[in-house]
Scaffold this motif. Structure first.
Motif, short mmCIF file in Angstrom:
data_model
loop_
_atom_site.label_atom_id
_atom_site.label_comp_id
_atom_site.label_asym_id
_atom_site.label_seq_id
_atom_site.Cartn_x
_atom_site.Cartn_y
_atom_site.Cartn_z
N ALA A 51 0.83 -1.21 0.00
CA ALA A 51 0.00 0.00 0.00
C ALA A 51 0.86 1.26 0.00
CB ALA A 51 -0.92 0.00 1.23
N ALA A 52 1.94 1.25 0.79
CA ALA A 52 2.83 2.41 0.85
C ALA A 52 3.48 2.67 -0.50
CB ALA A 52 3.90 2.20 1.92
N CYS A 53 3.82 1.60 -1.22
CA CYS A 53 4.47 1.75 -2.52
C CYS A 53 3.54 2.41 -3.53
CB CYS A 53 4.92 0.39 -3.04
SG CYS A 53 6.47 -0.17 -2.31
N VAL A 54 2.25 2.12 -3.45
CA VAL A 54 1.32 2.74 -4.40
C VAL A 54 1.18 4.23 -4.11
CG1 VAL A 54 -0.99 2.66 -5.37
CG2 VAL A 54 0.05 0.58 -4.55
N VAL A 55 1.06 4.58 -2.84
CA VAL A 55 0.85 5.98 -2.47
C VAL A 55 2.09 6.82 -2.76
CG1 VAL A 55 0.43 7.55 -0.55
CG2 VAL A 55 -0.90 5.45 -0.75
N ILE A 56 3.27 6.29 -2.41
CA ILE A 56 4.50 7.06 -2.62
C ILE A 56 4.99 6.83 -4.04
CG2 ILE A 56 6.79 7.59 -1.76
CD1 ILE A 56 4.54 8.19 0.18
N GLY A 57 4.43 7.56 -4.97
CA GLY A 57 4.84 7.53 -6.36
C GLY A 57 5.34 8.89 -6.78
N PRO A 58 5.59 9.09 -8.06
CA PRO A 58 6.07 10.39 -8.53
C PRO A 58 5.07 11.51 -8.27
CG PRO A 58 5.44 8.98 -10.38
CD PRO A 58 5.46 8.12 -9.16
N GLY A 59 3.77 11.16 -8.25
CA GLY A 59 2.77 12.18 -7.97
C GLY A 59 2.94 12.77 -6.59
N SER A 60 3.13 11.90 -5.58
CA SER A 60 3.30 12.40 -4.22
C SER A 60 4.61 13.15 -4.06
CB SER A 60 3.24 11.24 -3.22
OG SER A 60 4.27 10.32 -3.45
N ILE A 61 5.65 12.72 -4.78
CA ILE A 61 6.94 13.41 -4.70
C ILE A 61 6.84 14.81 -5.28
CG2 ILE A 61 9.32 13.41 -5.55
CD1 ILE A 61 9.24 10.36 -5.38
N VAL A 62 6.27 14.91 -6.48
CA VAL A 62 6.17 16.21 -7.15
C VAL A 62 5.21 17.13 -6.41
CG1 VAL A 62 5.47 17.39 -9.26
CG2 VAL A 62 6.83 15.30 -9.39
N THR A 63 4.06 16.61 -6.02
CA THR A 63 3.09 17.47 -5.33
C THR A 63 3.60 17.88 -3.95
OG1 THR A 63 1.89 15.48 -4.64
CG2 THR A 63 1.06 16.65 -6.56
N SER A 64 4.26 16.97 -3.23
CA SER A 64 4.84 17.32 -1.93
C SER A 64 5.91 18.39 -2.09
CB SER A 64 5.45 16.09 -1.26
OG SER A 64 4.49 15.11 -1.03
N SER A 65 6.74 18.24 -3.12
CA SER A 65 7.78 19.23 -3.39
C SER A 65 7.17 20.58 -3.74
CB SER A 65 8.70 18.76 -4.53
OG SER A 65 9.37 17.56 -4.19
N SER A 66 6.12 20.56 -4.57
CA SER A 66 5.47 21.80 -4.98
C SER A 66 4.84 22.52 -3.79
CB SER A 66 4.41 21.52 -6.04
OG SER A 66 4.98 20.98 -7.21
N VAL A 67 4.09 21.77 -2.98
CA VAL A 67 3.41 22.37 -1.82
C VAL A 67 4.44 22.88 -0.82
CG1 VAL A 67 1.91 21.88 0.15
CG2 VAL A 67 1.31 21.02 -2.12
N GLY A 68 5.50 22.13 -0.57
CA GLY A 68 6.54 22.57 0.36
C GLY A 68 7.26 23.81 -0.13
N ALA A 69 7.54 23.88 -1.44
CA ALA A 69 8.23 25.05 -1.99
C ALA A 69 7.36 26.29 -1.94
CB ALA A 69 8.65 24.75 -3.43
N ILE A 70 6.08 26.14 -2.22
CA ILE A 70 5.18 27.30 -2.28
C ILE A 70 4.80 27.79 -0.88
CG2 ILE A 70 2.88 28.06 -2.98
CD1 ILE A 70 3.15 26.10 -5.36
N ALA A 71 4.46 26.87 0.02
CA ALA A 71 3.91 27.26 1.32
C ALA A 71 4.82 26.96 2.50
CB ALA A 71 2.56 26.56 1.53
N GLY A 72 6.00 26.43 2.25
CA GLY A 72 6.89 26.08 3.36
C GLY A 72 6.31 24.94 4.17
N PHE A 73 6.34 25.10 5.50
CA PHE A 73 5.85 24.05 6.39
C PHE A 73 4.36 24.21 6.74
CE2 PHE A 73 10.40 24.41 7.13
CZ PHE A 73 10.81 23.08 7.14
N ALA A 74 3.70 25.20 6.15
CA ALA A 74 2.34 25.55 6.58
C ALA A 74 1.34 24.43 6.38
CB ALA A 74 1.87 26.81 5.84
N ASN A 75 1.60 23.51 5.42
CA ASN A 75 0.61 22.48 5.11
C ASN A 75 1.00 21.09 5.59
OD1 ASN A 75 -1.17 24.27 3.72
ND2 ASN A 75 0.21 24.24 1.96
#
Length: 445
Positions: A51-75
């Protein structure tokens, strides 16, 4: 004959039946080897790792990186809440699988008719195909940054098809493969995080939903969509049956689901915090453009000045492991659930689910290859959009799973408790609100 140690009981598996040999200890028989603590722990974590392998894919990496870059730690709190919802729906699916000992497609058909079963199967297939498109782009981005070539996805899909059709005991091999890839991901992203040195106080403030501004745009919708994946949760009901667990193994299954959800949260937070520490200050200072965040190769290259040449390699190794692990399992989710709904089979040793999984693989490859060769759009931006759009089909699956696990005709005395129903109900409302926003606001812009 197989041996399985679960819930303190060693069972001999002969077909579908479980014969209890001994409780709280292993048999002294010469042909039964003692099971180490690590071995028992690995057996427990099988479906959770998948289950963890399905969730942690390129989508989660890119979206996590995008959200972290834009909002910092706020989310940071958004990840925690999403994983809590995911954990609850994983437990619903585990309970459905171990109690009924039947495929979800057959249970849905008996409870509400074959039409709903097919509708759920098609929805899961759609979600898997959308994720597969992102997985192909992620695998391509991880390799293409070092050895440019437009057709890497063809080679990697060929290996995935060989994996799909080459092993008789497909589930056992899947567990082993996913365990290795999860380990690589943990090491890779933990290494990046150690170099990034995030501010612990900023991280703690990010746990408070009211500590900063939270803009529910497409990147944040994508982060929720790639963390709270109810189609993946539904597939957990299949995995526990493949594992051979029944009602006696309920506690093991629930423990497994929660550990899997914890792994998802840890890896996602490591990626987000690395991005918040490295890219957010650059974005505020004007040293990095928002467009750069939507380019996987630029994300990797931005790590090199700070972490040295190894930073880029470590990130791409983690990206490849995440993409390829999700690459294989995601295709099986779409293929198995639709095959089950169409009564083409629902077990790993049957050809119907493997063929349908191959269709998911090839459809995702075809769309991604077209995008890569023609250069239409930026891969990371397309991945984020794909992850967010899949949320639209999720409410149907979530509502069906919640409804089934509350029916006494399905679950007997193992129906959901009030706390579980409350959290799962809130999760369903969140999915409905996100789907409405995507359908009537984001996609109409």
């Amino acid at each position: 004959m197989q041996y399985d140690y679960g819930a303190g009981v060693l069972r001999v598996k002969t077909g579908a039946d479980h014969t209890i040999i001994g409780q709280n200890k292993l048999s002294d028989s010469a042909d039964v080897k003692p099971v180490s603590l690590f071995g028992r722990f690995f057996k427990i974590l099988g479906p959770g790792l998948v289950a963890a392998c399905v969730v942690i894919g390129p989508g989660s990496i890119v979206t996590s990186s995008s959200v972290g870059a834009i909002a910092g730690f706020a989310n940071v709190w958004v990840v925690i809440v999403s994983v809590i919802f995911m954990s609850v729906y994983l437990t619903l699916a585990v309970r459905l699988g171990v109690v009924t000992q039947r495929s979800a497609g057959d249970v849905i058909a008996d409870a509400a008719g074959r039409f709903l079963s097919i509708l759920v199967g098609v929805s899961v297939f759609f979600i898997a195909a959308a994720y597969q498109f992102g997985n192909n782009l992620g695998v391509h981005a991880a390799i293409n940054g070092f050895i440019p070539w437009n057709y890497w996805v063809v080679i990697l899909n060929a290996f995935a098809l060989m994996f799909l059709f080459g092993f008789k005991d497909l589930y056992a091999m899947l567990e082993r493969c996913m365990a290795v890839l999860v380990g690589v991901m943990l090491v890779a992203f933990a290494t990046n995080l150690a170099f990034a040195r995030p501010d612990p106080m900023a991280l703690l403030r990010g746990l408070n939903p009211f500590s900063g501004s939270t803009e529910f745009g497409l990147p944040l919708m994508g982060l929720i969509g790639t963390t709270f994946i109810v189609s993946n949760a539904l597939y957990q009901s299949y995995l526990v049956r493949f594992k051979g667990w029944n009602v006696a193994d309920m506690k093991l299954g629930l423990f497994d689901a929660r550990v899997g959800a914890t792994i998802m949260a840890v890896i996602t937070l490591m990626i987000m915090c690395t991005s918040a520490s490295v890219f957010h200050p650059q974005l505020l200072a004007g040293e990095m453009a928002i467009e750069d965040i939507n380019d996987v190769s630029k994300i990797a290259n931005q790590l090199e000045p700070l972490f040295g040449p190894a930073g880029r390699y470590v990130f791409c190794i983690g990206l490849f492991s995440a993409a390829y692990s999700s690459f294989i399992v995601n295709s099986m989710i779409g293929g198995f659930v639709l095959s089950d709904a169409l009564k083409l089979g629902n077990l790993p040793n049957e050809r119907g689910p493997r063929i349908m999984s191959a269709i998911v693989l090839l459809s995702g490859m075809g769309v991604a290859l077209y995008m890569i060769v023609t250069g239409v759009g930026k891969p990371a931006g397309l991945i984020v959009a794909a992850q967010a759009t899949t949320v639209v089909a999720s409410p149907l699956i979530a509502a069906t799973l919640l409804w089934l696990t509350n029916r006494k005709s399905v679950m007997g005395e193992k129906t959901n408790g009030p706390v579980t129903n409350a959290v799962a109900g809130i999760g369903l409302i969140v999915l409905l609100l996100i789907s409405a926003k995507i359908l009537f606001i984001d996609l109409l812009k």
